[in-house]
Design a protein around this motif. Structure first.
Motif: not given
Length: 851
Positions: A610-613, A634-636, A828-834, A836-839
């Motif tokens: 989900s993030s670098a950490a 990011g987590l789907p 903990f969250f590099e991505h806050l959008d929706d 993640n599954a697409r990535r």
């Protein structure tokens, strides 16, 4: 002599004999001879060694020597009649001493293990070998090796009897099903019905029973049906009330009622007997199923009192609907047996100890029985093809396990509804099916309904491949880049979280074949080119070996419990959240199981982070994988948290709407504790004062508590302790998708669960109730992060601190507090959008294309 006193004396005698047998074999033999001739208590205690713990093998050696010296064990007969498969060369003495007597196998036809335990030791006594106790103590005090068979009484028929019915219920979801209400309504025409569920039922569920029962309760006791019957008889109803009736009915919810019971009661009322049931059973009766009874009524009654090699082979009347007339339910042994009921881990033990035991008590006392079904059928007729003939002749019940488990491989149950309606046209088979699909293990049901009759009349039973056969098939079968397999969670069997989110991203992509591999939970998903098959089935294995990409939640061999050729498949580990507790090679427990962990991890092609950490933590846990194997997409699952209800899959949207309706405008505070290894001692014990404080807080803030205990936690202690607060049941049975809870909740309380971090995505209040932080951090797996440093909310170490924190939980954050929360969330969250599954899907497609 108490059992404890005997145990002490036996250990001292065994230790003395073991010491002597090498130094002075004659003295050892003389000691054993004296103990057998006069009893263990006749030995001068001053001549015995001090009590000491004896390893199991040494104690069994002594017990075998006692049995040999007494000539009380028929080794050849025991091995020939033992019901479990034994390896060639099994030592009969050692087997009986280690496990035989515990399973109620008999050492000869002259000694009855179940009866001796019931009469002299207690059925829950797991320490004392009954035969050795009899040889060294019991027989010297007048104990009998097997029951005396009393002459049969001369019973009369019933005349307008007043009946009371004790009904045992259980539902995995804690509901009162429609078929249960229908069954109880019919029973209430003939008896005053009292109901007890083994579990938790809400007040509104219990209210469904008010019109059809005189009393209804729910209590978790873990003693199965006989536990409910015992509690009703001894406590909730009472024997003094039961004694005012002419007949006692015992019933449970294991069957579906096919037709009214008028004919059953009319026929049995006219039958002279002390007790009756629907049919008798004797497991070892021979004969092909589907060909009627193997024995007549007279031949069946001739079996009463005959010694058997195992309790499971004893003649008994099945207890799912059983009627005891006054002479039978006033039999002292019946009340003593019900008073002896204790929680059991295995249902088979309940059957052996109490169901078969009840028949044995009544038969030995001379109480004549009768059955609706004439004669004795092979095995158990309700679980064989014989059932449909019985139903056509008026049998009133369909056992759910016949359809769901099909233990005897009856063919063509895919047509069970039609076949039932042929025999009982008024049966509500649609109502039965609703219950069947809700509570039955879906993979077992699939197998049951897949057994068919071939054109030549033989039966075809689907049999899954062995590990060796899977590997051979995999080596000989092409693997397709566009076949993507999704095994469900290995623990709660749901298709949820990250794997569900990836599936939804490609659900309507016809170029990708999506294979959902299910376990016990029914999975209903749709889309283009979607296949849903049981994981542990020939079809599931056939699809798995052809899938290049396999998306797992834990580890390849955990989620896919059969081997695949590593070079032919790419396992993408989606995991299930942002870890807070250490696991894998980062766990404090890792050195003890390092080789196994490394073997699991090597099979993974990539791990989602989900993030670098999070990447650093996962790389440490998934050694020998490196950061190059970590996909920081990011987590789907987070896509479902941030999306509006209208954009969710239909089932998740329905869950969210149902939860909002259940919360009913209140503030929902979730309590999601983590799993503790020592479930007996690891819980915080909420005191009555704690509960009063929480209840007052809920009233002040118009809040409601929701509890979701860890999927591996079978004790459900918190649900019981907090039941007075009427919490919402957020279990995965009711709400499979945790993301629905995150989106709907107003705050979260946990101890060390990863949900503390996952929930930070929402920006809502997070509280850690870390009442045993030092113990957990140092003695269990440990934590990746310092809670005080990374959590945006308070870390409470006492109930008082938790109460103070709850008082402020809904206070709006200041600008500085919001800035700190956002900073910790970005950790903990590099991505806050929706997206993640697409990535994730993009990375998998790139891997398929070799980029």
């Amino acid at each position: 002599m108490t059992n404890d006193d005997y145990q002490v004396l036996l250990k001292r005698l065994a230790a003395t004999w073991l010491d002597l047998r090498r130094a002075d074999p004659d003295a050892a033999a003389s000691l054993l001879g004296e103990a057998l001739e006069h009893g263990v208590e006749s030995i001068d205690p001053d001549t015995l060694a001090p009590e000491r713990a004896l390893p199991g093998a040494r104690r069994r050696r002594f017990e075998a020597a006692v049995m040999r010296a007494a000539g009380a064990f028929d080794a050849e007969g025991y091995l020939a009649h033992e019901i479990s498969a034994l390896d060639p060369g099994t030592d009969a003495y050692d087997h009986f001493c280690s496990r035989g007597w515990r399973s109620m196998a008999n050492p000869s036809l002259d000694f009855d293990v179940w009866w001796y335990r019931f009469e002299y030791l207690g059925l829950d006594e797991q320490r004392i070998n009954p035969l050795v106790h009899y040889l060294l103590h019991g027989r010297h005090r007048g104990a009998l090796p097997r029951p005396e068979q009393h002459a049969e009484r001369t019973p009369a028929a019933a005349s307008s009897p007043r009946r009371i019915c004790l009904f045992a219920g259980y539902d995995v979801d804690g509901v009162v099903d429609d078929y249960v209400v229908a069954y109880l309504r019919e029973l209430s025409r003939f008896a005053d019905v009292y109901y007890l569920a083994d579990g938790h039922l809400s007040d509104d569920q219990l209210a469904r029973l008010a019109p059809v029962t005189r009393g209804a309760w729910a209590r978790r006791h873990r003693a199965y049906d006989f536990g409910s019957i015992a509690l009703l008889a001894d406590e909730l109803v009472g024997w003094d009330v039961i004694d005012t009736y002419d007949e006692l009915l015992i019933a449970n919810d294991s069957g579906y009622l096919l037709r009214p019971l008028d004919e059953v009661f009319a026929r049995m009322d006219a039958t002279p007997c002390d007790w009756w049931g629907l049919q008798a059973t004797k497991r070892d009766v021979e004969g092909p199923p589907g060909h009627g009874p193997a024995l007549t009524d007279d031949q069946t009654h001739a079996l009463v009192g005959r010694p058997e090699w195992h309790q499971v082979h004893q003649l008994h009347v099945s207890s799912y609907l059983l009627c005891l007339r006054a002479p039978a339910f006033r039999e002292p042994g019946v009340r003593r047996l019900l008073a002896a009921v204790v929680p059991e881990k295995l249902k088979s033990q309940v059957i052996l100890k109490y169901e078969i035991g009840l028949s044995r008590v009544l038969l030995a006392a001379g109480h004549r029985f009768a059955t609706l079904v004439e004669g004795l059928y092979p095995y158990h007729p309700l679980y064989t093809a014989d059932f449909f003939d019985l139903a056509a002749d008026g049998f009133p019940l369909l056992k759910r396990n016949f359809i769901s488990d099909n233990a005897r491989d009856a063919p063509d149950l895919a047509r069970w509804k039609e076949r039932v309606l042929e025999a009982a046209p008024e049966a509500d088979v649609e109502m039965f099916e609703r219950n069947l699909l809700r509570v039955t293990a879906d993979d077992r049901l699939h197998r049951s309904l897949s057994i068919t009759t071939r054109p030549d009349g033989t039966v075809e039973v689907p049999t899954r491949l062995t590990d060796e056969e899977v590997l051979a098939l995999d080596a000989a079968t092409p693997t397709y880049d566009h076949w993507w397999a999704f095994p469900v969670c290995a623990y709660d069997h749901t298709f949820a979280g990250n794997e569900r989110a990836v599936f939804e991203e490609i659900r309507n992509d016809p170029s990708i074949k999506k294979i959902v591999l299910t376990r016990s939970r029914r999975v209903e998903v749709s889309g283009e080119n979607v296949v849903v098959v049981p994981l542990l089935s020939p079809e599931g294995q056939w699809h798995a070996v052809r899938s290049r990409f396999v998306f797992v939640k834990h580890a390849p061999r955990i989620n896919l419990p059969y081997p695949l050729v590593p070079e032919a498949h790419d396992f993408v580990n989606l995991w299930h959240g942002i870890p807070l507790k250490r696991f894998g090679m980062a766990s404090l427990e890792a050195p003890a199981v390092a080789d196994t962990i490394i073997e699991h991890h090597r099979a993974c092609r990539s791990v989602i982070t989900s993030s670098a950490a999070d990447t650093l933590a996962m790389a440490a846990a998934f050694y020998p994988l490196t950061t190059s194997h970590m996909w920081q997409t990011g987590l789907p699952r987070n896509d479902f948290v941030v999306r509006p209800t209208a954009d969710l899959p239909a089932d998740l949207a329905a869950q969210r709407e149902r939860l909002i309706a259940e919360v009913d405008g209140r503030r929902l505070v979730m309590f999601l504790p983590t799993f503790k290894k020592d479930q007996a001692d690891a819980y915080y014990r909420f005191t009555p004062e704690d509960l009063e404080r929480l209840e007052a807080w809920m009233r002040r803030h118009d809040a409601v508590l929701g509890i979701r205990e860890h999927m591996a936690d079978q004790a459900r202690v918190y649900s019981s302790m907090l039941a007075p607060l009427n919490p919402i049941n957020l279990s995965s049975r009711r709400y499979p998708d945790l993301e629905v809870l995150y989106a709907a909740a107003d705050a979260l309380i946990s101890d060390y669960s990863s949900c503390l971090v996952d929930f930070m995505l929402t920006g809502k209040p997070v509280l850690s109730f870390a009442y045993d932080l030092e113990r957990y951090s140092g003695e269990e797996r440990g934590l990746f992060y310092d809670l005080d440093e990374v959590l945006p909310g308070p870390v409470c170490r006492t109930a008082a601190e938790l109460a103070d924190a709850l008082d402020d939980v809904f206070t709006p954050l200041t600008a500085a507090q919001r800035e700190e929360y956002d900073w910790k969330r970005r950790l903990f969250f590099e991505h806050l959008d929706d997206g993640n599954a697409r990535r994730v899907v993009r990375r998998v497609k790139e891997l398929a294309l070799g980029r």
